[in-house]
Design a protein around this motif. Structure first.
Motif, mmCIF file in Angstrom:
data_model
loop_
_atom_site.group_PDB
_atom_site.id
_atom_site.type_symbol
_atom_site.label_atom_id
_atom_site.label_comp_id
_atom_site.label_asym_id
_atom_site.label_seq_id
_atom_site.Cartn_x
_atom_site.Cartn_y
_atom_site.Cartn_z
ATOM 1 N N VAL A 17 64.749 54.021 20.263
ATOM 2 C CA VAL A 17 62.857 55.114 20.066
ATOM 3 C C VAL A 17 62.063 54.025 20.334
ATOM 4 O O VAL A 17 61.232 54.836 20.803
ATOM 5 C CB VAL A 17 62.807 55.281 19.197
ATOM 6 C CG1 VAL A 17 61.920 56.071 18.835
ATOM 7 C CG2 VAL A 17 64.330 56.623 18.649
ATOM 8 N N SER A 18 61.869 52.962 20.288
ATOM 9 C CA SER A 18 60.639 52.114 19.470
ATOM 10 C C SER A 18 60.101 51.219 20.719
ATOM 11 O O SER A 18 58.988 51.620 21.162
ATOM 12 C CB SER A 18 60.700 50.870 18.620
ATOM 13 O OG SER A 18 61.668 49.518 18.983
ATOM 14 N N GLY A 19 61.590 50.648 20.857
ATOM 15 C CA GLY A 19 61.029 50.325 22.711
ATOM 16 C C GLY A 19 60.167 51.873 24.027
ATOM 17 O O GLY A 19 59.583 51.582 24.612
ATOM 18 N N ASN A 20 61.184 52.442 23.660
ATOM 19 C CA ASN A 20 61.170 53.795 24.725
ATOM 20 C C ASN A 20 59.898 54.364 24.338
ATOM 21 O O ASN A 20 58.830 55.294 25.477
ATOM 22 C CB ASN A 20 62.134 54.820 24.644
ATOM 23 C CG ASN A 20 63.302 54.076 25.256
ATOM 24 O OD1 ASN A 20 63.201 53.422 25.734
ATOM 25 N ND2 ASN A 20 64.906 54.979 24.524
ATOM 26 N N LEU A 21 59.455 54.633 23.250
ATOM 27 C CA LEU A 21 57.890 55.037 22.805
ATOM 28 C C LEU A 21 56.735 54.236 23.383
ATOM 29 O O LEU A 21 56.183 54.853 24.450
ATOM 30 C CB LEU A 21 58.297 55.281 21.168
ATOM 31 C CG LEU A 21 56.391 55.684 21.055
ATOM 32 C CD1 LEU A 21 56.380 57.253 21.119
ATOM 33 C CD2 LEU A 21 56.832 56.405 19.101
ATOM 34 N N ARG A 22 56.649 53.080 23.757
ATOM 35 C CA ARG A 22 56.427 52.736 24.172
ATOM 36 C C ARG A 22 55.780 52.208 25.430
ATOM 37 O O ARG A 22 54.704 52.804 25.691
ATOM 38 C CB ARG A 22 56.184 50.720 23.159
ATOM 39 C CG ARG A 22 55.301 49.450 23.258
ATOM 40 C CD ARG A 22 55.032 48.247 23.559
ATOM 41 N NE ARG A 22 55.524 48.137 21.969
ATOM 42 C CZ ARG A 22 56.470 47.581 21.016
ATOM 43 N NH1 ARG A 22 58.206 47.520 22.256
ATOM 44 N NH2 ARG A 22 57.009 48.478 20.058
ATOM 45 N N ARG A 23 57.046 51.880 26.039
ATOM 46 C CA ARG A 23 56.750 52.412 27.208
ATOM 47 C C ARG A 23 56.630 53.714 28.324
ATOM 48 O O ARG A 23 55.615 53.666 28.798
ATOM 49 C CB ARG A 23 58.309 51.529 27.835
ATOM 50 C CG ARG A 23 58.758 52.084 29.616
ATOM 51 C CD ARG A 23 60.641 51.267 29.915
ATOM 52 N NE ARG A 23 61.252 52.478 28.999
ATOM 53 C CZ ARG A 23 61.887 53.449 29.128
ATOM 54 N NH1 ARG A 23 60.925 53.610 29.904
ATOM 55 N NH2 ARG A 23 62.602 53.896 28.351
ATOM 56 N N LEU A 24 57.474 54.695 27.399
ATOM 57 C CA LEU A 24 57.143 55.916 28.176
ATOM 58 C C LEU A 24 55.709 56.102 27.805
ATOM 59 O O LEU A 24 54.875 57.234 28.354
ATOM 60 C CB LEU A 24 57.482 57.358 27.443
ATOM 61 C CG LEU A 24 58.961 56.635 27.987
ATOM 62 C CD1 LEU A 24 59.805 58.149 26.742
ATOM 63 C CD2 LEU A 24 59.405 57.339 29.225
ATOM 64 N N ARG A 25 54.858 56.099 26.661
ATOM 65 C CA ARG A 25 53.153 55.854 25.858
ATOM 66 C C ARG A 25 52.755 55.409 26.904
ATOM 67 O O ARG A 25 51.605 56.218 27.659
ATOM 68 C CB ARG A 25 53.047 55.436 24.697
ATOM 69 C CG ARG A 25 51.436 55.668 24.039
ATOM 70 C CD ARG A 25 51.403 55.360 22.399
ATOM 71 N NE ARG A 25 51.346 53.833 22.830
ATOM 72 C CZ ARG A 25 51.176 52.999 23.134
ATOM 73 N NH1 ARG A 25 50.201 52.827 23.838
ATOM 74 N NH2 ARG A 25 51.391 51.662 22.870
ATOM 75 N N GLN A 26 52.048 53.972 27.567
ATOM 76 C CA GLN A 26 51.760 53.239 28.534
ATOM 77 C C GLN A 26 52.549 53.995 29.571
ATOM 78 O O GLN A 26 50.896 53.706 30.590
ATOM 79 C CB GLN A 26 52.683 51.535 28.652
ATOM 80 C CG GLN A 26 52.452 51.091 27.388
ATOM 81 C CD GLN A 26 52.960 49.887 26.554
ATOM 82 O OE1 GLN A 26 53.966 49.470 27.641
ATOM 83 N NE2 GLN A 26 51.630 48.695 26.032
ATOM 84 N N ALA A 27 53.165 54.232 30.175
ATOM 85 C CA ALA A 27 52.975 55.143 31.758
ATOM 86 C C ALA A 27 53.146 55.916 31.215
ATOM 87 O O ALA A 27 52.051 56.272 32.820
ATOM 88 C CB ALA A 27 55.358 55.478 31.496
ATOM 89 N N ALA A 28 52.690 56.557 30.677
ATOM 90 C CA ALA A 28 51.921 58.441 30.172
ATOM 91 C C ALA A 28 50.342 57.851 30.521
ATOM 92 O O ALA A 28 48.651 58.958 30.886
ATOM 93 C CB ALA A 28 51.935 59.197 29.016
ATOM 94 N N GLY A 29 49.807 56.724 30.254
ATOM 95 C CA GLY A 29 48.290 56.476 30.082
ATOM 96 C C GLY A 29 47.728 56.939 28.780
ATOM 97 O O GLY A 29 46.260 56.939 29.044
ATOM 98 N N LEU A 30 48.601 56.625 28.026
ATOM 99 C CA LEU A 30 48.091 57.160 26.695
ATOM 100 C C LEU A 30 48.110 56.085 25.570
ATOM 101 O O LEU A 30 49.092 55.266 25.353
ATOM 102 C CB LEU A 30 49.389 58.435 26.269
ATOM 103 C CG LEU A 30 48.817 59.442 26.971
ATOM 104 C CD1 LEU A 30 50.170 60.037 25.725
ATOM 105 C CD2 LEU A 30 48.283 59.805 26.553
ATOM 106 N N SER A 31 47.006 55.777 24.886
ATOM 107 C CA SER A 31 46.441 54.914 23.807
ATOM 108 C C SER A 31 47.675 55.427 22.399
ATOM 109 O O SER A 31 47.623 56.430 22.861
ATOM 110 C CB SER A 31 45.095 54.468 23.602
ATOM 111 O OG SER A 31 44.571 56.442 23.033
ATOM 112 N N GLN A 32 47.707 54.909 21.342
ATOM 113 C CA GLN A 32 48.365 54.850 20.471
ATOM 114 C C GLN A 32 47.359 56.765 20.149
ATOM 115 O O GLN A 32 48.229 57.388 19.284
ATOM 116 C CB GLN A 32 48.548 53.862 18.822
ATOM 117 C CG GLN A 32 49.600 53.388 20.106
ATOM 118 C CD GLN A 32 49.872 51.811 19.173
ATOM 119 O OE1 GLN A 32 48.864 51.180 18.160
ATOM 120 N NE2 GLN A 32 50.591 51.675 18.470
ATOM 121 N N ALA A 33 46.213 55.994 19.791
ATOM 122 C CA ALA A 33 44.871 57.365 18.862
ATOM 123 C C ALA A 33 45.291 58.145 19.792
ATOM 124 O O ALA A 33 45.340 59.776 19.144
ATOM 125 C CB ALA A 33 43.438 56.588 19.296
#
Length: 189
Positions: A17-33
């Motif tokens: 989950v940790s790696g997938n969340l980071r990878r998918l969030r970045q692929a979606a062009g989203l910051s954590q905020a």
């Protein structure tokens, strides 16, 4: 016990989950905020999950996936395995070593369908948050007796029995017996 992913064994799905969340969030062009705002999950929780330092509820993972436009299974799948309908990953552990939830696989539905293999040790209980309107579950008990609580009303299901119900209400699974209960859970959205 809540519907949290338990971090007792880092080899389980939480490690993915940790790696997938980071990878998918970045692929979606989203910051954590931005993901926090879109999902309703705090930025602090997103940072902790991406760092592998937090337990997160299954329903919160659903919210994160929806906010990124991906499926729940995309967050929990082992990225090293070839994509298939089979997942076969532990996504929940209870306090009893015999209590686990294994996401077996997934198939497309209007949005998604999931197949789970659950086991609850004697006296164990899993309480779930209500899902969005239109979601349903199908349970088939393979061993023991499962107590299903829907909006505070409990009903027991013996091995060989099944039930189908809407999950847009408070619900919980419990094992009132002295032996483990095992059941297949299909989630339809």
């Amino acid at each position: 016990m809540s519907d949290n992913l338990q971090g007792q064994e880092r080899g389980d799905v939480l490690a993915h989950v940790s790696g997938n969340l980071r990878r998918l969030r970045q692929a979606a062009g989203l910051s954590q905020a931005a993901l926090a705002q879109a999902s309703g999950i705090s930025r602090r929780m997103i940072v902790a999950v991406e760092g592998g330092d937090a337990n997160i509820s299954l329903s919160s993972l659903d919210k994160l996936a929806a906010a990124m436009g991906v499926r729940f299974v995309d967050l929990v799948r082992d990225p090293a395995r070839a994509p298939s309908a089979e997942i076969n990953e532990v996504t929940w552990r209870g306090s009893d070593a015999q209590s686990t939830a294994v996401l077996l696989g997934t198939a497309p539905a209007t949005a998604e369908a999931q197949m789970w293999l659950w086991s609850l040790g004697p006296g164990e209980r899993y309480a779930a948050e209500p899902d969005p309107t239109g979601w349903h579950e199908m349970l088939f008990v393979t061993e023991g007796t499962l107590r299903l609580e829907l909006s505070g009303i409990a009903r027991d299901f013996a091995a060989g029995s099944f039930t189908i119900y809407a999950t847009d209400q408070a619900y919980a699974y419990a094992n009132p017996g002295t032996v483990p209960v095992r059941f297949v859970r299909n989630v339809i959205s």
